[in-house]
Design an enzyme around this catalytic site. Structure first.
Site, PDB file in Angstrom:
ATOM      1  CB  CYS A 106      -0.990  -0.048   1.168  1.00 14.50           C
ATOM      2  SG  CYS A 106      -2.311   1.166   1.005  1.00 14.50           S
ATOM      3  CD  GLU A 143      -2.525  -6.247   4.719  1.00 15.59           C
ATOM      4  OE1 GLU A 143      -1.978  -6.575   3.645  1.00 15.59           O
ATOM      5  OE2 GLU A 143      -2.746  -5.056   5.018  1.00 15.59           O
ATOM      6  CG  HIS A 180      -4.375  -3.534   2.101  1.00 13.36           C
ATOM      7  ND1 HIS A 180      -3.562  -3.060   3.105  1.00 13.36           N
ATOM      8  CD2 HIS A 180      -4.866  -2.447   1.475  1.00 13.36           C
ATOM      9  CE1 HIS A 180      -3.578  -1.739   3.106  1.00 13.36           C
ATOM     10  NE2 HIS A 180      -4.361  -1.337   2.121  1.00 13.36           N
TER      11      HIS A 180
END
Lengths: 254, 212
Positions: free
Chosen positions: B82, B194, B192
């Site tokens: 990001c 994650e 992202h």
């Protein structure tokens, strides 16, 4: 192809337990937030929203270990709302693993909170939840707080625009007229807000079937649709909802 | 035991990043740290970021992390996430603070006049949600991930590299923008991983096993 419309199951949490029956086959504990969030992840939910409905202040902190546990095991975005009053509340929830924090009543009482939180943590993690009801305001909808009990006199469209200008990165729009009715979203309200603001709008309140989800996107212009009971009571899986939407030409993550 | 440092310069929650890494690499030591010495000691470095890029640069410098991050980006497996992607570039329209300048190019805001889908629908900013990622060439970090897989994005700015050769993937939102870059031991993504369910975890797993 581009950005997918999102489907977001919403879970009510009371004093650390998910309430409202979550009816998954083989679920060991219908109140366990981690297992429920994991099931929704497996079904293809694009996000999960936790709403803390704990009435007493001493039970409210119990959402924190839930978010910690869920975010350690479920790797999709998590939004948490309910009882957020100060910037420190936002910080605690983000540190626990929330990706976005939703602010409702406190945004009305103290709009500065939205601006401060967006300034400190970024607009991407600040959601303003707007509960609207048909009323005699310029747009025809008024903002209500305290779970729909208290009128504010604020016009819902004007308030939505103001929230976006304060730095909200997303709006969670609930029709209090439709909430719990299973008659579908208030599409006029959804469209009026979605077309008025430049930030994503999540439609909420009234979903009783899969066509309602499609209507929220196609007629209400929502960027995401939120539902609780149709998923919790096992009527439909998120996967079924997505297949249904895809068949109507709506772009979803399958 | 592999030691993975997640660089913590005080901008936002790194818990999800660390938990996702632990999930794909249960035998690794994942350390969230603001200590330049720990970043230097790690075998792999993850460089996340949230909020505004100028604020991130300021906080990074306050913690004296810049030299260690630059060193890591040149020497060992390095994954930017990001704003951690955006900070690798020269400058951003978000503010006057210069970036790390490891990659030539600018960070731009999504231009209002281009924010329309092919069917005329107005596109919202931030670009928030699951979008398809189309790779530009093969890379070990895409291993086992179908081209066009969806990843979770939340951002209003995107990178515009001068050297198109560093582009590793694009996504489409009003315009085609670079959403992943790769050069030698460095890989960085705008989305992202994650928070991107299976596809994201696969990418993180590939990073943990990557030997550039």
């Amino acid at each position: 192809m581009g950005l997918a419309k999102r489907i977001i199951p919403c879970l009510d949490v009371n004093a650390g337990r998910v309430v409202k029956g979550v009816n998954f086959v083989g679920l060991r504990d219908a109140g366990d937030p981690v297992e429920i969030a994991r099931r929704y992840d497996e079904q293809g939910a694009d996000e999960v929203t936790f709403l803390d409905i704990t009435a007493s202040s001493d039970g409210r902190g119990l959402i924190i270990p839930i978010i910690e546990a869920v975010s350690a095991q479920v790797f999709i975005p998590l939004t948490v709302g309910g009882g957020v009053r100060e910037v420190t509340d936002v910080r605690r929830l983000l540190n626990a693993g929330a990706d976005k924090v939703s602010i409702n009543t406190s945004a009305v009482q103290n709009p500065r909170l939205v601006a401060d939180a967006a300034e400190r943590f970024g607009s991407q993690c600040i959601v303003v939840a707007i509960d609207a009801k048909r009323a005699n305001t310029p747009s025809g909808w008024e903002v209500f707080t305290h779970g729909g009990r208290n009128g504010t006199g604020l016009d819902a469209i004007a308030w939505a625009e103001h929230c976006a200008s304060l730095g909200a990165g997303e709006l969670l729009l609930t029709s209090m007229d439709r909430d719990g009715t299973k008659e579908g979203f208030d599409l006029d309200l959804t469209r009026a807000v979605a077309d008025a603001v430049g930030v994503p709008v999540i439609a909420s309140g009234g979903v009783g079937g899969l066509q309602h989800l499609c209507d929220g996107v196609l007629k209400g212009h929502a960027d995401a649709v939120l539902a609780a009971s149709i998923f919790h009571y096992g009527e439909f899986t998120v996967r079924q909802a997505k297949d249904f939407m895809a068949a109507q030409g709506i772009e979803v993550r399958l | 035991m592999t030691h993975i440092a997640v660089v913590d310069y005080g901008m936002g929650n790194l818990r999800s990043v660390a938990k996702a890494l632990e999930h794909v690499a249960p035998h690794a030591r994942v350390e969230v740290t603001d200590d330049p010495a720990r970043v230097r000691a790690a075998q792999r470095v993850v460089f996340p970021g949230q909020g505004a890029m100028p604020d991130c640069m300021r906080e990074l410098d306050q913690r004296k992390l810049r030299p260690a991050v630059i060193e890591a980006a040149r020497e060992k497996p390095f994954l930017g996430l990001c704003i951690g992607l955006q900070m690798l570039f020269d400058a951003s329209e978000e503010g006057p603070a210069a970036g790390l300048g490891l990659l030539a190019g600018q960070v731009r805001h999504f231009p209002a006049e281009r924010m329309f889908a092919p069917d005329g629908e107005r596109l919202k900013v931030p670009h928030m949600g699951w979008n398809q990622v189309y790779r530009q060439g093969e890379h070990p970090l895409w291993s086992g991930i179908a081209d066009g897989s969806r990843f979770y994005f939340v951002h209003s700015y995107y990178v515009e590299p001068h050297d198109s050769g560093v582009g590793a993937a694009t996504a489409r939102y009003g315009l085609d923008f670079t959403c992943a870059v790769a050069r030698d031991n460095l890989f960085a993504v705008q989305f992202h991983p994650e928070k991107s369910a299976g596809a994201g975890l696969a990418l993180l797993s590939n990073f943990v096993h990557w030997n550039p």
